[in-house]
Design a protein around this motif. Sequence first.
Motif, PDB file in Angstrom:
ATOM      1  N   GLY A 132      28.186  40.493  23.937  1.00 31.75           N
ATOM      2  CA  GLY A 132      26.932  40.115  24.597  1.00 31.75           C
ATOM      3  C   GLY A 132      26.254  38.902  23.993  1.00 31.75           C
ATOM      4  N   ALA A 133      26.822  38.353  22.931  1.00 35.66           N
ATOM      5  CA  ALA A 133      26.162  37.227  22.254  1.00 35.66           C
ATOM      6  C   ALA A 133      26.580  35.878  22.853  1.00 35.66           C
ATOM      7  CB  ALA A 133      26.492  37.251  20.768  1.00 35.66           C
ATOM      8  N   VAL A 152      34.024  37.163  43.827  1.00 38.40           N
ATOM      9  CA  VAL A 152      34.936  37.632  42.782  1.00 38.40           C
ATOM     10  C   VAL A 152      34.317  38.824  42.063  1.00 38.40           C
ATOM     11  CG1 VAL A 152      36.041  35.393  42.408  1.00 38.40           C
ATOM     12  CG2 VAL A 152      34.017  35.977  41.087  1.00 38.40           C
ATOM     13  N   GLY A 153      35.165  39.574  41.385  1.00 39.25           N
ATOM     14  CA  GLY A 153      34.693  40.722  40.615  1.00 39.25           C
ATOM     15  C   GLY A 153      34.577  40.374  39.146  1.00 39.25           C
ATOM     16  N   PRO A 154      34.267  41.395  38.313  1.00 28.39           N
ATOM     17  CA  PRO A 154      34.115  41.145  36.880  1.00 28.39           C
ATOM     18  C   PRO A 154      35.411  40.642  36.235  1.00 28.39           C
ATOM     19  CG  PRO A 154      33.668  43.455  37.410  1.00 28.39           C
ATOM     20  CD  PRO A 154      34.024  42.791  38.675  1.00 28.39           C
ATOM     21  N   MET A 195      28.630  36.675  40.581  1.00 30.60           N
ATOM     22  CA  MET A 195      30.071  36.807  40.851  1.00 30.60           C
ATOM     23  C   MET A 195      30.304  37.342  42.249  1.00 30.60           C
ATOM     24  SD  MET A 195      31.686  38.424  37.401  1.00 30.60           S
ATOM     25  CE  MET A 195      31.472  37.709  35.788  1.00 30.60           C
ATOM     26  N   LYS A 196      29.474  38.318  42.647  1.00 24.93           N
ATOM     27  CA  LYS A 196      29.634  38.908  43.983  1.00 24.93           C
ATOM     28  C   LYS A 196      29.407  37.865  45.062  1.00 24.93           C
ATOM     29  CE  LYS A 196      29.050  43.877  43.504  1.00 24.93           C
ATOM     30  NZ  LYS A 196      28.099  44.998  43.566  1.00 24.93           N
ATOM     31  N   GLU A 208      30.702  41.417  32.740  1.00 22.53           N
ATOM     32  CA  GLU A 208      30.068  41.565  34.050  1.00 22.53           C
ATOM     33  C   GLU A 208      28.554  41.396  33.993  1.00 22.53           C
ATOM     34  OE1 GLU A 208      31.017  45.393  35.616  1.00 22.53           O
ATOM     35  OE2 GLU A 208      30.797  46.380  33.693  1.00 22.53           O
ATOM     36  N   SER A 209      28.057  40.672  33.004  1.00 20.59           N
ATOM     37  CA  SER A 209      26.605  40.476  32.918  1.00 20.59           C
ATOM     38  C   SER A 209      26.098  39.617  34.080  1.00 20.59           C
ATOM     39  CB  SER A 209      26.234  39.834  31.585  1.00 20.59           C
ATOM     40  OG  SER A 209      26.759  38.528  31.514  1.00 20.59           O
TER      41      SER A 209
END
Lengths: 222, 112
Positions: free
Chosen positions: B69-70, B40-42, B35-36, B29-30
């Motif tokens: 996160g990479a 769409v959601g995460p 997305m919003k 969800e970064s």
Amino acid sequence: MKASRLLKVALLCSLTVTFGFAVNGSFSSAESATAAKETKVAAVTTKKSDKAETKLDPNDPSSVIYLDTSGKPAGLGDSSKPPSMAYKAGQGWHPQALSATGLPKDRYGLIDWAKIVRENIVKPKPSLDAAEEEMPPLKMDVLIPAKGDFVNDVIYPHEMHTYWLKCEVCHPGIFVPAKGSNPMSMVEIAQGKWCGRCHGKVAFPLTDCNRCHTSPKQKAGK
Amino acid sequence: MLKRLIIASAIVIAIPAASWAGIGDIRLESKIASMKKAGVGPVVFPHDRHEKSIKCAECHPKIFKDKRGANDISMKFNMEGKFCGSPNCHNSPRTFPLYQCASCHTGVGAAK
């Protein structure tokens, strides 16, 4: 033992000779016959040429498209009479003929109808109704911004669509003809709304993302 | 001496096993703001479900660096054949395609 072998060989020789003679004979007789007929045939073909051309060329593999599913010439019947069995057979699914047409394919192996237009491969009639006039394609690209920040925007080409379709196919039933007033989303398109009314059904599939999403966003990076 | 060796080998085996066992679902969800906007959601990535049908080396480290996160995953890169959209993954007949938003994104159609 030896005698029987000799007899066999002699029999074989005689057979081949007689067979060869028969074939040769028939050929030579046919030759003379065709020579005599040639002038007549030429006269007939010149008469027929303006009616319907048979493009059956044995050296051209794509000429199989003029054959029906049983391998006989299709679509050469008399149009004033009810359709014959051969005509009906010619209406059947003909995958061999389809592949032999050499129509360009996209990366999914589906026929690329847009490329066919760009390369002038087919020249479809505007309508089955002879009285109807051809409407020239509308040269108007519409930039449809993608909602997310990362996905490329869409450039919608009216030109390619109006080549195949009339305005009324899409407007106003599927799309309101005003910029920004159609709340499209990929979610709904995938559900068969908006572009998904055709794309994924009769037009190229939604899996081909970058065929529509072509205009890069500044934010997208790299 | 032997005891030490056994303990040492046990630790060597146990460490990677323990680190693998806890992966489960990964919430991506970064890029939630984008997305919003897209409605769409995460994404909830089921790591264990992928483990069942794919070998680790098929994805790691070539397609995804194995560190949270990479990986700068975005739909743009997926559509270009990277990350989830790699040629043998969600851009192939092997599994569902990229345009089926709701198969990965949660809350599809909820935000409108």
